[in-house]
Design a protein around this motif. Structure first.
Motif, short mmCIF file in Angstrom:
data_model
loop_
_atom_site.label_atom_id
_atom_site.label_comp_id
_atom_site.label_asym_id
_atom_site.label_seq_id
_atom_site.Cartn_x
_atom_site.Cartn_y
_atom_site.Cartn_z
N GLU A 1 -3.40 0.40 -3.22
CA GLU A 1 -3.04 -0.97 -2.88
C GLU A 1 -2.72 -1.72 -4.17
O GLU A 1 -3.52 -1.75 -5.10
CB GLU A 1 -4.19 -1.66 -2.15
CG GLU A 1 -3.85 -3.06 -1.70
CD GLU A 1 -4.98 -3.73 -0.94
OE1 GLU A 1 -4.81 -4.91 -0.58
OE2 GLU A 1 -6.03 -3.08 -0.69
N GLU B 1 -1.45 -5.43 -5.79
CA GLU B 1 -1.32 -6.87 -5.56
C GLU B 1 -1.10 -7.53 -6.92
O GLU B 1 -1.87 -7.30 -7.86
CB GLU B 1 -2.59 -7.40 -4.90
CG GLU B 1 -2.50 -8.85 -4.46
CD GLU B 1 -3.77 -9.28 -3.74
OE1 GLU B 1 -4.56 -10.01 -4.35
OE2 GLU B 1 -3.95 -8.85 -2.58
N ASP C 1 -4.35 6.28 -0.77
CA ASP C 1 -3.58 5.05 -0.58
C ASP C 1 -3.90 4.14 -1.76
O ASP C 1 -5.07 3.90 -2.06
CB ASP C 1 -3.95 4.34 0.73
CG ASP C 1 -3.34 5.01 1.95
OD1 ASP C 1 -2.35 5.75 1.79
OD2 ASP C 1 -3.84 4.77 3.06
N ILE D 1 0.88 -1.18 0.00
CA ILE D 1 0.00 0.00 0.00
C ILE D 1 0.91 1.22 0.00
O ILE D 1 1.80 1.35 0.84
CB ILE D 1 -0.94 0.01 1.22
CG1 ILE D 1 -1.85 -1.22 1.17
CG2 ILE D 1 -1.75 1.30 1.26
CD1 ILE D 1 -2.75 -1.39 2.38
#
Length: 129
Positions: free
Chosen positions: A66, A68, A64, A49
């Motif tokens: 994130e 993945e 923020d 993050i």
């Protein structure tokens, strides 16, 4: 006599207001045009993050991001002063969908699009440094 004095006060006040508004507009336009982007390859961005922030005179956003599997999974607003909340959500949804901060500008939200995409770019930039 009273009417002339009142007229002068009103004209002077309006003149000051117009000058102030024009100054704010010019400063914002300069800030808006000076927003730049760093080319980010998502293959270089590790899971995590990352926070990005952009401040202009009229628009501010802190988010923020994130990441993945080299994909933008989620974007959350930490703090923002932009246009309507729905517009901001639409912009971040497009970024997530396209897995890139390089999206088409949202109609009637050009400045918000640029500020939000720049904040995402800054967040991702911090991931590859």
């Amino acid at each position: 006599m009273y009417d002339k004095k009142m007229f002068r006060v009103v004209v002077a006040s309006l003149s000051v207001l117009i000058i102030m508004m024009a100054s704010i507009f010019i400063i914002f336009q300069w800030q808006y045009r000076s927003i730049n982007y760093t080319n980010i390859d998502m293959a270089d961005v590790a899971d995590g993050i990352y926070r990005g922030r952009v401040d202009t005179l009229l628009l501010k956003v802190e988010i923020d991001v994130e990441v993945e599997d080299h994909k933008i999974k989620n974007i959350e607003f930490v703090d923002h002063v932009t246009t309507y909340e729905e517009v901001g959500e639409h912009i971040v949804n497009k970024i997530i969908e396209e897995n890139s901060y390089q999206i088409d500008v949202v109609t009637s939200a050009t400045a918000s699009t640029k500020v939000i995409t720049s904040a995402v770019n800054k967040a991702l930039e911090s991931a590859v440094e």
